[in-house]
Motif scaffolding. Sequence first.
Motif, PDB file in Angstrom:
ATOM      1  N   TYR A  93       0.741  -1.114   0.155  1.00 51.95           N
ATOM      2  CA  TYR A  93       0.042   0.026   0.091  1.00 51.95           C
ATOM      3  C   TYR A  93       0.934   1.375  -0.132  1.00 51.95           C
ATOM      4  O   TYR A  93       1.986   1.256   0.648  1.00 51.95           O
ATOM      5  N   PRO A  94       0.347   2.525  -0.563  1.00 54.81           N
ATOM      6  CA  PRO A  94       1.291   3.686  -0.510  1.00 54.81           C
ATOM      7  C   PRO A  94       1.561   4.011   0.892  1.00 54.81           C
ATOM      8  O   PRO A  94       0.667   4.003   1.583  1.00 54.81           O
ATOM      9  N   TYR A  96       2.666   6.552   1.974  1.00 58.24           N
ATOM     10  CA  TYR A  96       2.166   7.742   2.699  1.00 58.24           C
ATOM     11  C   TYR A  96       0.590   7.962   2.980  1.00 58.24           C
ATOM     12  O   TYR A  96       0.175   8.859   3.377  1.00 58.24           O
ATOM     13  N   LEU A  97       0.003   6.972   2.760  1.00 56.57           N
ATOM     14  CA  LEU A  97      -1.610   6.776   3.028  1.00 56.57           C
ATOM     15  C   LEU A  97      -1.831   6.202   4.347  1.00 56.57           C
ATOM     16  O   LEU A  97      -0.985   5.444   5.056  1.00 56.57           O
ATOM     17  N   GLU A 101      -7.147   5.987   4.995  1.00 59.81           N
ATOM     18  CA  GLU A 101      -7.089   6.342   3.605  1.00 59.81           C
ATOM     19  C   GLU A 101      -7.083   5.465   2.480  1.00 59.81           C
ATOM     20  O   GLU A 101      -7.602   5.345   1.371  1.00 59.81           O
ATOM     21  N   PHE A 105      -9.751   4.840  -0.389  1.00 61.28           N
ATOM     22  CA  PHE A 105      -9.347   4.658  -1.873  1.00 61.28           C
ATOM     23  C   PHE A 105      -9.863   3.546  -2.753  1.00 61.28           C
ATOM     24  O   PHE A 105     -10.376   3.471  -3.409  1.00 61.28           O
ATOM     25  N   LYS A 137       0.075   6.577   9.417  1.00 64.31           N
ATOM     26  CA  LYS A 137       0.523   6.279   7.898  1.00 64.31           C
ATOM     27  C   LYS A 137       0.810   4.821   7.986  1.00 64.31           C
ATOM     28  O   LYS A 137       1.360   4.167   8.869  1.00 64.31           O
TER      29      LYS A 137
END
Lengths: 311, 272
Positions: A93-94, A96-97, A101, A105, A137
């Motif tokens: 997973y990204p 920064y999320l 989030e 998403f 995060k």
Amino acid sequence: MAMNSIEIRGLTKIYSSGIRKKTVQALVDLTLLIERGIIFGLLGPNGAGKTTLVKILLGITFPSAGDAKILNEEISNYHVKTKVGYLPENHRYPPYLTGGEVLRFFGRLSGVSGIHLEKKIDELLELVKLSNWKKAKVKTYSKGMMQRLGLAQALINDPELIFLDEPTDGVDPLGRKEIREILVELKNKSKTIFLNSHLLSEVELISDRVGILNKGRLIREGTVTELTEKKEEYVIKLEAGSGEDFLKALNFSRVKEDSYFVRVSDTFELNKLIDRIRTHGIVIKEIIKQKASLEEMFISLITEAEKEERK
Amino acid sequence: MRNVLLIISYTLRESFARKVFIFFFGISCFSLIITGLIFGLADTESILNSFFRSTENLSGNIVMMIEFTIVSPLASLGLLLSIFSASSFIPVLLEKGNIDLFLSKPLSRPQLILGKYFGGLLVVFINIAFLVLGIWIIISWKFSYWNPDFLWTIATITFTFAVLYSLIVFFGIITRGSLLGMMTAYFIFIILSPLLHAFVEQFSGFIKNGMIKKVAEILYYIIPKTSELMGKINLDIAQGKGIADFQPVISSFLFLILMLLFSIFLFQKKDF
């Protein structure tokens, strides 16, 4: 007749790579039907083709031959994925999320939105015990937490069919038990769960049916009981202290106090033996059909398949 | 459409998490501050009067030239930074464990690629628009001369990036890496396009070898004309003259479309 969640017919996948186009058969003429509302465990050694099969069913990889349907729709129809959840192996997973989030998403991408989505995010984070981490995060998450977030992500659209690739990888024993409980709860809500796992004991505990894949071929499929049942092997428990000498004379071997093991050729022979014991006045307390563990069965099947291949 | 918009917003979020775009934004802010300080302190009106005996029209052109002189190198630098940053959007998307998640969702592969493409474009558009608009406001306010045509440079610079970005997307899908796409885009932008432009405009008469001439001409029509887009066309549009020759725009646009179509075609067939 029960409806099928997954229908696979003659599925073959051949990977070719390099300039010389060296080919590898990842799946060979695989046919499999999976009923709705069950937990199906797919087992196999590394490189057996388990992940390839899931990826083909989800349209991530394309089959070389054969066809498949999920929830009665062709796998090429991407709209069916609104009713499907997926937890891939080694998902990323990204960083920064935040956990919330990520769910928002992927929830939106799965067609969920508005208040319903927000409610679902809170509900799922609660379910996987990450409520306190909603605003953190994901780069701060541990491996086990990432797996639990992955599970929540796979459930965000309230799917009818859920593919889980090694869902308990990196999760501690307590966490594993919790995940197993979630999966059983989902099954009770008539969801179909397709479970890819190396952990045989785990698959044995919760799966209704199990398939064993080796080098792209489905070598066995059935219920856990069917697969682990040893043919015509029994343990007979007797009333304390009765008939020991007689049973030894009949080639019974003692496994425990008052418990004797016997292997017969068929049920008819077993009945004949019981008659002989009974006419001798020995009281039978219990007759137990012997089972192998899923692990024993798995190892013996794979070893057999490899022996066959060498011949 | 909804899925494409979602991927665009996700790409925007992704870009904000990257330091290069923040660096680009920082350079823009720094440039605006410096421009503001210089033109705040300088008595530009007397300079204009003494040097040009300005009529309104002449000072208008000079103001535009000042704006253009400041924006041009900054936009080129911004474009280089944008190429560098945007080149990793596709490779990151195609990483194992990431692409599986996207493709398991109810969205088509073209939607995913187009979302990523327009997302990258939007990021660059925002950055370029911020820089151009900022410089335009400072200088127009200082000289009390407002030429809205200058703002068209936002479109030309973004279009130039769009053409190069289509190439980056194409190579990103083929190689799953950023290096080849980035290097090719730099090569076209810095070397090939200016060279081919100069050849066709100035040197083709001096070349006697017909074969070389033909190859250079074919290349000129195939390769996107970033040199003209960022140079003459940009300047003409900023001056309000319009576009005299549409060939560079059309051929570059066709290149963009072809690259996107090839990218989608390849992506549709790829196993992950």
